[in-house]
Design a protein around this motif. Structure first.
Motif, mmCIF file in Angstrom:
data_model
loop_
_atom_site.group_PDB
_atom_site.id
_atom_site.type_symbol
_atom_site.label_atom_id
_atom_site.label_comp_id
_atom_site.label_asym_id
_atom_site.label_seq_id
_atom_site.Cartn_x
_atom_site.Cartn_y
_atom_site.Cartn_z
ATOM 1 N N GLU A 78 43.026 31.014 44.648
ATOM 2 C CA GLU A 78 41.686 31.597 44.679
ATOM 3 C C GLU A 78 41.746 33.119 44.478
ATOM 4 O O GLU A 78 40.990 33.670 43.682
ATOM 5 N N ILE A 79 42.652 33.759 45.169
ATOM 6 C CA ILE A 79 42.789 35.209 45.035
ATOM 7 C C ILE A 79 43.286 35.566 43.639
ATOM 8 O O ILE A 79 42.798 36.503 43.011
ATOM 9 N N HIS A 80 44.225 34.799 43.143
ATOM 10 C CA HIS A 80 44.763 35.032 41.793
ATOM 11 C C HIS A 80 43.644 34.968 40.762
ATOM 12 O O HIS A 80 43.533 35.829 39.878
ATOM 13 N N THR A 81 42.802 33.963 40.879
ATOM 14 C CA THR A 81 41.679 33.809 39.952
ATOM 15 C C THR A 81 40.732 35.008 40.045
ATOM 16 O O THR A 81 40.297 35.546 39.018
ATOM 17 N N LYS A 82 40.437 35.439 41.251
ATOM 18 C CA LYS A 82 39.552 36.598 41.422
ATOM 19 C C LYS A 82 40.155 37.855 40.809
ATOM 20 O O LYS A 82 39.452 38.629 40.153
ATOM 21 N N LEU A 83 41.452 38.039 41.000
ATOM 22 C CA LEU A 83 42.111 39.218 40.431
ATOM 23 C C LEU A 83 42.148 39.164 38.901
ATOM 24 O O LEU A 83 41.954 40.180 38.238
ATOM 25 N N LEU A 84 42.373 37.985 38.361
ATOM 26 C CA LEU A 84 42.341 37.839 36.899
ATOM 27 C C LEU A 84 40.960 38.163 36.354
ATOM 28 O O LEU A 84 40.835 38.813 35.303
ATOM 29 N N ASN A 85 39.923 37.715 37.052
ATOM 30 C CA ASN A 85 38.553 38.005 36.619
ATOM 31 C C ASN A 85 38.255 39.501 36.687
ATOM 32 O O ASN A 85 37.543 40.035 35.829
ATOM 33 N N LEU A 86 38.786 40.181 37.684
ATOM 34 C CA LEU A 86 38.611 41.627 37.769
ATOM 35 C C LEU A 86 39.293 42.338 36.591
ATOM 36 O O LEU A 86 38.761 43.293 36.056
ATOM 37 N N ALA A 87 40.438 41.830 36.221
ATOM 38 C CA ALA A 87 41.205 42.440 35.115
ATOM 39 C C ALA A 87 40.476 42.293 33.786
ATOM 40 O O ALA A 87 40.636 43.114 32.896
ATOM 41 N N LYS A 88 39.662 41.251 33.650
ATOM 42 C CA LYS A 88 38.932 41.013 32.410
ATOM 43 C C LYS A 88 37.730 41.929 32.253
ATOM 44 O O LYS A 88 37.213 42.102 31.156
ATOM 45 N N LYS A 89 37.273 42.508 33.350
ATOM 46 C CA LYS A 89 36.069 43.356 33.305
ATOM 47 C C LYS A 89 36.364 44.726 32.763
ATOM 48 O O LYS A 89 37.380 45.281 32.774
#
Length: 89
Positions: A78-89
Protein backbone atom coordinates in the motif's frame (compact mmCIF):
# COMPACT_ATOMS: atom_id res chain seq x y z
CA UNK A 1 16.94 9.45 11.85
CA UNK A 2 15.17 11.91 14.14
CA UNK A 3 17.93 12.04 16.77
CA UNK A 4 20.50 13.10 14.17
CA UNK A 5 18.20 15.55 12.39
CA UNK A 6 18.48 13.61 9.13
CA UNK A 7 14.71 13.43 8.89
CA UNK A 8 14.80 16.96 7.51
CA UNK A 9 16.57 15.77 4.37
CA UNK A 10 14.00 13.04 3.61
CA UNK A 11 11.08 13.38 1.24
CA UNK A 12 8.97 10.86 3.14
CA UNK A 13 9.49 8.83 6.30
CA UNK A 14 8.16 5.34 6.97
CA UNK A 15 7.98 4.19 10.58
CA UNK A 16 7.71 0.52 11.46
CA UNK A 17 6.16 0.16 14.90
CA UNK A 18 5.20 -2.61 17.28
CA UNK A 19 3.99 -2.79 20.87
CA UNK A 20 6.68 -2.07 23.46
CA UNK A 21 6.70 -5.65 24.75
CA UNK A 22 7.29 -7.02 21.24
CA UNK A 23 10.08 -4.51 20.55
CA UNK A 24 11.82 -5.30 23.84
CA UNK A 25 11.62 -9.06 23.25
CA UNK A 26 13.00 -8.70 19.73
CA UNK A 27 16.01 -6.66 20.85
CA UNK A 28 16.68 -9.01 23.77
CA UNK A 29 16.70 -11.96 21.38
CA UNK A 30 18.75 -10.22 18.72
CA UNK A 31 21.38 -8.63 20.95
CA UNK A 32 21.35 -11.13 23.83
CA UNK A 33 20.89 -8.36 26.40
CA UNK A 34 18.63 -7.90 29.42
CA UNK A 35 15.30 -6.14 29.44
CA UNK A 36 16.85 -3.40 31.59
CA UNK A 37 19.54 -2.80 28.96
CA UNK A 38 16.97 -2.61 26.17
CA UNK A 39 14.83 -0.14 28.12
CA UNK A 40 17.92 1.95 28.90
CA UNK A 41 18.76 2.13 25.20
CA UNK A 42 15.18 3.03 24.32
CA UNK A 43 15.19 5.85 26.87
CA UNK A 44 17.95 7.53 24.83
CA UNK A 45 15.96 7.38 21.60
CA UNK A 46 13.07 9.37 20.20
CA UNK A 47 9.89 7.91 21.67
CA UNK A 48 7.77 5.59 19.60
CA UNK A 49 4.87 8.02 19.86
CA UNK A 50 7.01 10.87 18.52
CA UNK A 51 8.31 8.74 15.63
CA UNK A 52 4.76 7.85 14.65
CA UNK A 53 3.65 11.48 14.77
CA UNK A 54 6.61 12.66 12.70
CA UNK A 55 6.38 9.93 10.06
CA UNK A 56 4.40 10.06 6.84
CA UNK A 57 3.57 6.36 6.73
CA UNK A 58 3.27 3.78 9.50
CA UNK A 59 3.71 0.02 9.25
CA UNK A 60 2.26 -1.88 12.21
CA UNK A 61 4.33 -4.99 12.90
CA UNK A 62 2.40 -6.37 15.86
CA UNK A 63 3.37 -10.01 15.82
CA UNK A 64 6.38 -12.12 16.65
CA UNK A 65 5.00 -14.84 14.43
CA UNK A 66 5.25 -15.39 10.69
CA UNK A 67 1.44 -15.45 10.51
CA UNK A 68 1.42 -11.67 10.26
CA UNK A 69 3.62 -11.57 7.14
CA UNK A 70 0.60 -11.31 4.87
CA UNK A 71 -0.56 -8.19 6.71
CA UNK A 72 2.95 -6.71 6.61
CA UNK A 73 3.24 -7.33 2.88
CA UNK A 74 -0.12 -5.68 2.33
CA UNK A 75 0.94 -2.60 4.32
CA UNK A 76 4.25 -2.34 2.46
CA UNK A 77 2.52 -2.72 -0.91
CA UNK A 78 0.00 0.00 0.00
CA UNK A 79 2.77 2.44 0.90
CA UNK A 80 4.77 1.45 -2.17
CA UNK A 81 1.78 2.18 -4.39
CA UNK A 82 1.25 5.57 -2.75
CA UNK A 83 4.91 6.49 -3.19
CA UNK A 84 4.85 5.43 -6.84
CA UNK A 85 1.79 7.61 -7.40
CA UNK A 86 3.57 10.56 -5.79
CA UNK A 87 6.54 10.04 -8.11
CA UNK A 88 4.24 10.23 -11.14
CA UNK A 89 2.93 13.67 -10.19
Amino acid sequence: LFESGNDKSMDKIICVTAPLRVRVERVMGRDKVSEIEVLRRMSNQTSEEERVIRSDYIIYNNSNENEDLTNLRWQVNEIHTKLLNLAKK
